[in-house]
Design a protein around this motif. Structure first.
Motif, PDB file in Angstrom:
ATOM      1  N   MET B  37       0.817  -1.223   0.000  1.00  0.00           N
ATOM      2  CA  MET B  37       0.000   0.000   0.000  1.00  0.00           C
ATOM      3  C   MET B  37       0.845   1.265   0.000  1.00  0.00           C
ATOM      4  SD  MET B  37      -3.037  -0.439   2.761  1.00  0.00           S
ATOM      5  CE  MET B  37      -3.938  -1.937   2.896  1.00  0.00           C
ATOM      6  N   PHE B  38       1.950   1.230   0.751  1.00  0.00           N
ATOM      7  CA  PHE B  38       2.661   2.480   1.011  1.00  0.00           C
ATOM      8  C   PHE B  38       4.090   2.567   0.467  1.00  0.00           C
ATOM      9  CE2 PHE B  38      -0.558   2.376   4.401  1.00  0.00           C
ATOM     10  CZ  PHE B  38      -1.124   3.626   4.213  1.00  0.00           C
ATOM     11  N   ARG B  39       4.606   1.488  -0.088  1.00  0.00           N
ATOM     12  CA  ARG B  39       6.017   1.511  -0.483  1.00  0.00           C
ATOM     13  C   ARG B  39       6.320   2.604  -1.514  1.00  0.00           C
ATOM     14  NH1 ARG B  39       6.725  -1.828  -5.304  1.00  0.00           N
ATOM     15  NH2 ARG B  39       8.925  -2.184  -4.900  1.00  0.00           N
ATOM     16  N   GLU B  40       5.462   2.737  -2.507  1.00  0.00           N
ATOM     17  CA  GLU B  40       5.707   3.745  -3.551  1.00  0.00           C
ATOM     18  C   GLU B  40       5.637   5.166  -2.974  1.00  0.00           C
ATOM     19  OE1 GLU B  40       6.670   3.401  -6.636  1.00  0.00           O
ATOM     20  OE2 GLU B  40       6.620   1.211  -6.649  1.00  0.00           O
ATOM     21  N   ASP B  41       4.635   5.386  -2.139  1.00  0.00           N
ATOM     22  CA  ASP B  41       4.463   6.720  -1.536  1.00  0.00           C
ATOM     23  C   ASP B  41       5.681   7.094  -0.687  1.00  0.00           C
ATOM     24  OD1 ASP B  41       2.001   6.917  -2.675  1.00  0.00           O
ATOM     25  OD2 ASP B  41       0.866   6.407  -0.882  1.00  0.00           O
ATOM     26  N   ILE B  42       6.125   6.143   0.126  1.00  0.00           N
ATOM     27  CA  ILE B  42       7.255   6.433   1.013  1.00  0.00           C
ATOM     28  C   ILE B  42       8.544   6.589   0.203  1.00  0.00           C
ATOM     29  CG2 ILE B  42       8.685   5.493   2.892  1.00  0.00           C
ATOM     30  CD1 ILE B  42       5.973   6.626   3.817  1.00  0.00           C
ATOM     31  N   TYR B  43       8.700   5.748  -0.802  1.00  0.00           N
ATOM     32  CA  TYR B  43       9.892   5.851  -1.652  1.00  0.00           C
ATOM     33  C   TYR B  43       9.951   7.214  -2.338  1.00  0.00           C
ATOM     34  CZ  TYR B  43      12.578   5.330  -5.963  1.00  0.00           C
ATOM     35  OH  TYR B  43      13.448   5.554  -6.994  1.00  0.00           O
ATOM     36  N   ARG B  44       8.822   7.648  -2.884  1.00  0.00           N
ATOM     37  CA  ARG B  44       8.772   8.960  -3.548  1.00  0.00           C
ATOM     38  C   ARG B  44       9.049  10.079  -2.543  1.00  0.00           C
ATOM     39  NH1 ARG B  44       4.493   7.055  -6.811  1.00  0.00           N
ATOM     40  NH2 ARG B  44       2.988   7.687  -5.230  1.00  0.00           N
ATOM     41  N   MET B  45       8.397   9.968  -1.392  1.00  0.00           N
ATOM     42  CA  MET B  45       8.574  10.978  -0.355  1.00  0.00           C
ATOM     43  C   MET B  45      10.064  11.129   0.007  1.00  0.00           C
ATOM     44  SD  MET B  45       9.049  10.786   3.205  1.00  0.00           S
ATOM     45  CE  MET B  45       8.924  11.934   4.534  1.00  0.00           C
ATOM     46  N   VAL B  46      10.740   9.977   0.137  1.00  0.00           N
ATOM     47  CA  VAL B  46      12.161  10.012   0.489  1.00  0.00           C
ATOM     48  C   VAL B  46      12.982  10.543  -0.691  1.00  0.00           C
ATOM     49  CG1 VAL B  46      14.137   8.612   1.213  1.00  0.00           C
ATOM     50  CG2 VAL B  46      11.889   8.124   2.160  1.00  0.00           C
ATOM     51  N   TYR B  47      12.593  10.144  -1.891  1.00  0.00           N
ATOM     52  CA  TYR B  47      13.339  10.593  -3.074  1.00  0.00           C
ATOM     53  C   TYR B  47      13.276  12.122  -3.220  1.00  0.00           C
ATOM     54  CZ  TYR B  47      15.216  10.854  -7.773  1.00  0.00           C
ATOM     55  OH  TYR B  47      15.996  11.168  -8.847  1.00  0.00           O
ATOM     56  N   TYR B  48      12.101  12.706  -2.962  1.00  0.00           N
ATOM     57  CA  TYR B  48      11.973  14.170  -3.047  1.00  0.00           C
ATOM     58  C   TYR B  48      12.968  14.869  -2.129  1.00  0.00           C
ATOM     59  CZ  TYR B  48       7.287  13.272  -5.008  1.00  0.00           C
ATOM     60  OH  TYR B  48       6.245  12.836  -5.775  1.00  0.00           O
ATOM     61  N   ARG B  49      13.293  14.200  -1.033  1.00  0.00           N
ATOM     62  CA  ARG B  49      14.136  14.829  -0.012  1.00  0.00           C
ATOM     63  C   ARG B  49      15.614  14.456  -0.120  1.00  0.00           C
ATOM     64  NH1 ARG B  49       9.058  14.337   1.201  1.00  0.00           N
ATOM     65  NH2 ARG B  49       7.996  15.667   2.724  1.00  0.00           N
ATOM     66  N   THR B  50      15.919  13.414  -0.913  1.00  0.00           N
ATOM     67  CA  THR B  50      17.322  13.013  -1.056  1.00  0.00           C
ATOM     68  C   THR B  50      17.827  13.192  -2.492  1.00  0.00           C
ATOM     69  OG1 THR B  50      16.703  10.720  -1.547  1.00  0.00           O
ATOM     70  CG2 THR B  50      17.133  11.270   0.775  1.00  0.00           C
ATOM     71  N   GLY B  51      16.922  13.048  -3.453  1.00  0.00           N
ATOM     72  CA  GLY B  51      17.306  13.204  -4.866  1.00  0.00           C
ATOM     73  C   GLY B  51      18.199  12.068  -5.345  1.00  0.00           C
ATOM     74  N   ASN B  52      18.213  10.957  -4.627  1.00  0.00           N
ATOM     75  CA  ASN B  52      19.082   9.847  -4.988  1.00  0.00           C
ATOM     76  C   ASN B  52      18.297   8.538  -4.875  1.00  0.00           C
ATOM     77  OD1 ASN B  52      20.976   7.562  -4.255  1.00  0.00           O
ATOM     78  ND2 ASN B  52      22.469   9.139  -4.791  1.00  0.00           N
TER      79      ASN B  52
END
Lengths: 168, 205
Positions: B37-52
């Protein structure tokens, strides 16, 4: 609010963030006024599009998420199993103690020493037995006799223990 | 690590609260469902903040491990979503702190500045699309730098991660009025980003 009066830019932002934070009058105006409504809609759409576009930039995830290891629970042991375990541990500890302490251990190197210790211990015991046969009184009694009664004359004893003459 | 939360082996569980409750009692199917349910959302959320991408994947994994380690401490299962994001925000903050600390020992020339965007280069998109995406991301980064830390966090949670005001309030441990105030300031600054808004409107259907 007059008909030609529109909501401010600050109120427009507030409307996009949380429409309920506006006064009922301003909310009514926003619903009724085409200009204010379209401005709020435009700002809201820009922000929504920003979110969508940012989402499109993110590369797809390549690795799968793994779950933590499941806890492995051992089956419960019967009560006698615990006793057996404790008994075995105690026996093992005794064996280790006997092997570790030199007094308990007879090896080719200390065989003579152990024998000598045994003979010495036996001789000491025999001496103690002989002394008890000769003088069965405890040492404390003998000492009290030496100190308190050795110097007293026969008269003083007569005072305590009357002679045969006095009884008649 | 034993099970993999793949897309195919997940049994559908309708209600999130029920799913969380089952996961709390150690149901691994429910855990897999939550991950799905949440893996994509959390991954994107983290990506926005790390850019990596790689860092985002590692952090996402860490977030879910922490979630399942501490799921029993979650009192209200209805609060799972903000609780999950709170863990993710904390992990990202730890990541930045660690990176900042390590930057003292890494020569300035070896540092990575901004998002890598390495996966955009390798995709099937046209060069023009890639250029537009890169340009867009640069503008987003530039806008984010203009915001204070709290403004940026609130803005990202609201318009990129699509959380509600009440949820953001729980995630950041701030009052709703504080969240609205910082959101207001961030949106006001966004309105002055003409180039960014131009790019957004340029690709709108």
């Amino acid at each position: 609010m007059k008909n030609d009066e529109h909501i401010t830019q600050d109120e427009l932002i507030m409307a996009v963030i949380d429409k309920t934070s506006l006064t009922p009058e301003k909310r009514d105006h926003l619903d009724a006024c085409r200009i204010c409504g379209s401005q709020a809609e435009r700002l809201g759409r820009d922000l929504t599009s920003l979110g969508d576009m940012v989402k499109a930039v993110v590369p797809p995830m390549r690795t799968a998420i793994t779950l933590p290891e499941a806890e492995v629970r051992e089956p419960a042991r019967p009560w006698w199993g615990m006793r057996l375990a404790y008994g075995s541990a105690l026996a093992a500890a005794l064996v280790v103690l006997i092997l570790a302490v030199p007094v308990f251990r007879v090896t080719p190197d200390n065989k003579m020493e152990v024998m000598y210790q045994n003979i010495l211990s036996d001789a000491k015991l025999m001496l103690e037995i002989d002394r008890m046969v000769e003088d069965p009184m405890p040492d404390a009694w003998a000492a009290s006799y030496d100190e308190s009664e050795a110097g007293e004359d026969e008269d003083s004893i007569d005072d305590i223990v009357p002679g045969g003459d006095d009884l008649s | 690590m034993s099970d993999t939360a793949g897309q195919g082996n997940v049994v559908a569980l309708s209600d999130l609260a029920v799913c969380v409750e089952q996961a709390r009692s150690g149901d691994r199917r429910a855990m897999s469902e939550l991950i799905a349910m949440f893996r994509e959302d959390i991954y994107r959320m983290v990506y926005y903040r790390t850019g990596n991408r790689m860092d985002a994947e590692d952090l996402t994994q860490e977030v879910f491990l922490k979630v399942f380690d501490n799921l029993k401490s979650l009192k209200d299962t209805a609060m799972f979503r903000p609780w999950l994001y709170r863990i993710a925000v904390n992990r990202v903050n730890d990541y930045h702190r660690r990176k900042k600390f390590l930057s003292f020992f890494v020569p300035a020339g070896d540092r990575e500045d901004g998002p890598e965007m390495e996966d955009v280069k390798g995709s099937d998109e046209s060069v023009l699309d890639q250029v537009i995406k890169k340009e867009f991301w640069r503008e987003v980064e530039s806008f984010m730098r203009r915001l204070s830390k709290l403004e940026r966090e609130v803005f990202q949670l609201r318009f990129m991660d699509h959380l509600g005001i009440a949820e953001i309030s729980v995630v950041l441990g701030r009052g709703e009025s504080t969240v609205k105030t910082h959101l207001y300031r961030a949106v006001k600054k966004f309105q002055t980003e003409e180039h960014l808004i131009g790019l957004i409107r340029g690709v709108e259907p």
